[in-house]
Scaffold this motif. Sequence first.
Motif, PDB file in Angstrom:
ATOM      1  N   LEU A 246       0.849  -1.175   0.000  1.00 53.42           N
ATOM      2  CA  LEU A 246       0.000   0.000   0.000  1.00 53.42           C
ATOM      3  C   LEU A 246       0.893   1.236   0.000  1.00 53.42           C
ATOM      4  CD1 LEU A 246      -2.725  -0.996   2.616  1.00 53.42           C
ATOM      5  CD2 LEU A 246      -2.935  -1.002   0.129  1.00 53.42           C
ATOM      6  N   ARG A 247       0.540   2.228  -0.794  1.00 51.13           N
ATOM      7  CA  ARG A 247       1.350   3.440  -0.929  1.00 51.13           C
ATOM      8  C   ARG A 247       0.717   4.547  -0.088  1.00 51.13           C
ATOM      9  NH1 ARG A 247       2.564   6.177  -5.259  1.00 51.13           N
ATOM     10  NH2 ARG A 247       4.742   6.263  -4.621  1.00 51.13           N
ATOM     11  N   PHE A 248       1.497   5.065   0.861  1.00 47.61           N
ATOM     12  CA  PHE A 248       1.024   6.139   1.726  1.00 47.61           C
ATOM     13  C   PHE A 248       1.932   7.356   1.575  1.00 47.61           C
ATOM     14  CE2 PHE A 248      -1.572   2.946   3.394  1.00 47.61           C
ATOM     15  CZ  PHE A 248      -2.477   3.477   4.303  1.00 47.61           C
ATOM     16  N   GLY A 249       1.322   8.531   1.560  1.00 44.54           N
ATOM     17  CA  GLY A 249       2.063   9.779   1.562  1.00 44.54           C
ATOM     18  C   GLY A 249       1.834  10.523   2.862  1.00 44.54           C
ATOM     19  N   LEU A 250       2.873  11.152   3.374  1.00 41.26           N
ATOM     20  CA  LEU A 250       2.784  11.958   4.588  1.00 41.26           C
ATOM     21  C   LEU A 250       3.209  13.383   4.264  1.00 41.26           C
ATOM     22  CD1 LEU A 250       2.499  12.444   7.654  1.00 41.26           C
ATOM     23  CD2 LEU A 250       4.852  11.612   7.915  1.00 41.26           C
ATOM     24  N   LEU A 251       2.240  14.303   4.216  1.00 47.39           N
ATOM     25  CA  LEU A 251       2.550  15.725   4.082  1.00 47.39           C
ATOM     26  C   LEU A 251       2.791  16.254   5.488  1.00 47.39           C
ATOM     27  CD1 LEU A 251       2.791  18.229   2.247  1.00 47.39           C
ATOM     28  CD2 LEU A 251       0.365  18.650   2.682  1.00 47.39           C
ATOM     29  N   ASN A 252       4.049  16.409   5.837  1.00 48.67           N
ATOM     30  CA  ASN A 252       4.450  16.713   7.205  1.00 48.67           C
ATOM     31  C   ASN A 252       4.632  18.219   7.376  1.00 48.67           C
ATOM     32  OD1 ASN A 252       5.446  16.695   9.795  1.00 48.67           O
ATOM     33  ND2 ASN A 252       7.105  15.254   9.382  1.00 48.67           N
ATOM     34  N   LEU A 253       3.679  18.847   8.055  1.00 50.92           N
ATOM     35  CA  LEU A 253       3.712  20.291   8.284  1.00 50.92           C
ATOM     36  C   LEU A 253       4.142  20.648   9.702  1.00 50.92           C
ATOM     37  CD1 LEU A 253       0.289  21.162   6.577  1.00 50.92           C
ATOM     38  CD2 LEU A 253       2.562  21.175   5.535  1.00 50.92           C
ATOM     39  N   MET A 254       4.434  19.634  10.518  1.00 51.67           N
ATOM     40  CA  MET A 254       4.815  19.889  11.904  1.00 51.67           C
ATOM     41  C   MET A 254       6.238  20.432  11.983  1.00 51.67           C
ATOM     42  SD  MET A 254       2.308  19.186  14.011  1.00 51.67           S
ATOM     43  CE  MET A 254       2.813  18.546  15.614  1.00 51.67           C
ATOM     44  N   PRO A 255       6.529  21.270  12.981  1.00 50.60           N
ATOM     45  CA  PRO A 255       7.872  21.852  13.082  1.00 50.60           C
ATOM     46  C   PRO A 255       8.963  20.825  13.362  1.00 50.60           C
ATOM     47  CG  PRO A 255       6.504  22.489  14.958  1.00 50.60           C
ATOM     48  CD  PRO A 255       5.602  21.835  13.978  1.00 50.60           C
ATOM     49  N   ASN A 256       8.688  19.865  14.262  1.00 52.73           N
ATOM     50  CA  ASN A 256       9.680  18.814  14.527  1.00 52.73           C
ATOM     51  C   ASN A 256       9.343  17.618  13.639  1.00 52.73           C
ATOM     52  OD1 ASN A 256      11.307  16.712  15.567  1.00 52.73           O
ATOM     53  ND2 ASN A 256      11.445  17.771  17.533  1.00 52.73           N
TER      54      ASN A 256
ATOM     55  N   VAL B  69       5.686  14.740  -6.776  1.00 46.73           N
ATOM     56  CA  VAL B  69       4.902  13.511  -6.644  1.00 46.73           C
ATOM     57  C   VAL B  69       3.458  13.674  -7.110  1.00 46.73           C
ATOM     58  CG1 VAL B  69       6.324  12.780  -4.699  1.00 46.73           C
ATOM     59  CG2 VAL B  69       4.168  13.969  -4.258  1.00 46.73           C
ATOM     60  N   ARG B  70       3.093  14.836  -7.602  1.00 46.11           N
ATOM     61  CA  ARG B  70       1.693  15.094  -7.920  1.00 46.11           C
ATOM     62  C   ARG B  70       1.164  14.204  -9.031  1.00 46.11           C
ATOM     63  NH1 ARG B  70       1.071  21.195  -9.826  1.00 46.11           N
ATOM     64  NH2 ARG B  70      -1.089  20.453  -9.930  1.00 46.11           N
ATOM     65  N   ALA B  71       2.045  13.621  -9.841  1.00 49.80           N
ATOM     66  CA  ALA B  71       1.600  12.692 -10.886  1.00 49.80           C
ATOM     67  C   ALA B  71       1.386  11.283 -10.332  1.00 49.80           C
ATOM     68  CB  ALA B  71       2.606  12.662 -12.026  1.00 49.80           C
ATOM     69  N   GLN B  72       1.816  11.047  -9.092  1.00 52.51           N
ATOM     70  CA  GLN B  72       1.694   9.721  -8.496  1.00 52.51           C
ATOM     71  C   GLN B  72       0.332   9.551  -7.822  1.00 52.51           C
ATOM     72  OE1 GLN B  72       5.044   8.656  -5.991  1.00 52.51           O
ATOM     73  NE2 GLN B  72       6.460   9.896  -7.224  1.00 52.51           N
ATOM     74  N   LYS B  73       0.025   8.299  -7.457  1.00 48.96           N
ATOM     75  CA  LYS B  73      -1.216   8.004  -6.756  1.00 48.96           C
ATOM     76  C   LYS B  73      -0.899   7.253  -5.469  1.00 48.96           C
ATOM     77  CE  LYS B  73      -4.324   8.324 -10.638  1.00 48.96           C
ATOM     78  NZ  LYS B  73      -5.603   7.857 -11.220  1.00 48.96           N
ATOM     79  N   PHE B  74      -1.745   7.479  -4.457  1.00 45.88           N
ATOM     80  CA  PHE B  74      -1.515   6.914  -3.134  1.00 45.88           C
ATOM     81  C   PHE B  74      -2.795   6.268  -2.609  1.00 45.88           C
ATOM     82  CE2 PHE B  74       1.563  10.267  -3.695  1.00 45.88           C
ATOM     83  CZ  PHE B  74       2.736   9.740  -3.158  1.00 45.88           C
ATOM     84  N   ASP B  75      -2.617   5.146  -1.926  1.00 46.05           N
ATOM     85  CA  ASP B  75      -3.757   4.516  -1.262  1.00 46.05           C
ATOM     86  C   ASP B  75      -4.205   5.346  -0.064  1.00 46.05           C
ATOM     87  OD1 ASP B  75      -3.828   1.809  -2.749  1.00 46.05           O
ATOM     88  OD2 ASP B  75      -1.739   1.951  -2.096  1.00 46.05           O
ATOM     89  N   GLY B  76      -3.251   5.827   0.705  1.00 41.99           N
ATOM     90  CA  GLY B  76      -3.541   6.646   1.878  1.00 41.99           C
ATOM     91  C   GLY B  76      -2.676   7.886   1.878  1.00 41.99           C
ATOM     92  N   PHE B  77      -3.215   8.966   2.437  1.00 43.36           N
ATOM     93  CA  PHE B  77      -2.477  10.227   2.478  1.00 43.36           C
ATOM     94  C   PHE B  77      -2.807  10.937   3.781  1.00 43.36           C
ATOM     95  CE2 PHE B  77      -1.274  14.561   1.194  1.00 43.36           C
ATOM     96  CZ  PHE B  77      -0.110  14.320   0.473  1.00 43.36           C
ATOM     97  N   ILE B  78      -1.759  11.400   4.481  1.00 48.03           N
ATOM     98  CA  ILE B  78      -1.909  12.049   5.777  1.00 48.03           C
ATOM     99  C   ILE B  78      -1.414  13.482   5.689  1.00 48.03           C
ATOM    100  CG2 ILE B  78      -1.203  12.020   8.212  1.00 48.03           C
ATOM    101  CD1 ILE B  78      -0.738   8.962   7.850  1.00 48.03           C
TER     102      ILE B  78
ATOM    103  N   ASN C 135      -6.197  11.597  -6.856  1.00 45.33           N
ATOM    104  CA  ASN C 135      -4.958  10.815  -6.787  1.00 45.33           C
ATOM    105  C   ASN C 135      -4.773  10.052  -5.482  1.00 45.33           C
ATOM    106  OD1 ASN C 135      -4.490  12.785  -9.011  1.00 45.33           O
ATOM    107  ND2 ASN C 135      -2.475  11.840  -9.049  1.00 45.33           N
ATOM    108  N   VAL C 136      -5.747  10.115  -4.592  1.00 41.98           N
ATOM    109  CA  VAL C 136      -5.640   9.446  -3.290  1.00 41.98           C
ATOM    110  C   VAL C 136      -6.937   8.682  -3.021  1.00 41.98           C
ATOM    111  CG1 VAL C 136      -5.432   9.791  -0.797  1.00 41.98           C
ATOM    112  CG2 VAL C 136      -4.026  11.149  -2.368  1.00 41.98           C
ATOM    113  N   HIS C 137      -6.791   7.476  -2.496  1.00 40.32           N
ATOM    114  CA  HIS C 137      -7.983   6.690  -2.185  1.00 40.32           C
ATOM    115  C   HIS C 137      -8.638   7.122  -0.882  1.00 40.32           C
ATOM    116  CE1 HIS C 137     -10.715   3.304  -2.427  1.00 40.32           C
ATOM    117  NE2 HIS C 137     -10.395   2.946  -1.197  1.00 40.32           N
TER     118      HIS C 137
END
Length: 307
Positions: free
Chosen positions: A36-46, A95-104, A134-136
């Motif tokens: 399964l392909r997951f993406g993490l858009l990490n906006l946290m400072p740490n 990565v915008r051309a890619q697809k992900f099963d899960g995205f956070i 692009n995300v399930h």
Amino acid sequence: MPIRIPNGLPAVAALETEGVMVMDDEQPVWEHKRPLRFGLLNLMPNKIKTEIQIARLLGATPLQIELTLIKITHYSPKNTPTDHLVSFYHDWAEVRAQKFDGFIVTGAPVETLPFDKVSYWDELVKIFDWTQTNVHSCLNICWGAQAAMHRFHGMPKYELSKKAFGVFPHYSMEARSPYLQGFSDEVHIPVSRWTEMRSADIPPNSGVSVLMESPETGMCLVHDPKHHSLHMFNHIEYDSYTLADEYFRDRASGREIDVPKHYFPDDSDKLAPTNRWRGHAHLLFGNWIAQIYQTTPTEVSRIGIDR
């Protein structure tokens, strides 16, 4: 089953010491099922701590997961070493051309700003819109949840007179939801925010339902099926000491901050906190991943097309 994360990421050593199965980029993919392909858009400072927190929960499930770390394209974080970002993160534009099963989408330390005053708001809007094709399934956390609800439903946020800060009891509003399978009647979840959204503002006929809420801090978990999303307004992913770190950091900087409620034994910051949410964090992520596994297309290319 293991989680597959970039080779050399600091999270590898931390997770291996906890018994989480980890694969790096150089190990072969298991052939009998696609990961399964997951993406993490990490906006946290740490970012490193957040990587560990999220990877720990994803890696505890009995499925093979590939995790891609993503950052805003036109924004340079101030609290993470540049070499770490260069080594492990991809700009969203890459990565915008890619697809992900899960995205956070994580929280971010910008919650008191109006949404349109956040420097990367325009790109984040594009990312939310992109997830619809692009995300399930998405999981948006804290400010990320507020931002998604504002983008998709126009909901306002309200600044609190005092920070909602501590570990608060929450209760199920939809006990039959598959996302709450195995949950106790009362669930203690860390809360750390200066703003809130209110269930009264959920648009009628939006299909949005509140799955969990607290009498003290309001909405916690919201299901948004039309946008293939769960919105978690609090921090069920936090480590045992994350609230303590925030508390002592703010106190050291001279910022007025109360001791986090229901967190330290006897509300004494001289005693070690007790983690009462870890099991439910694993349950929530496990249930979310199970739903993805059961419904995501077999072929990655069909994500966003076959629902």
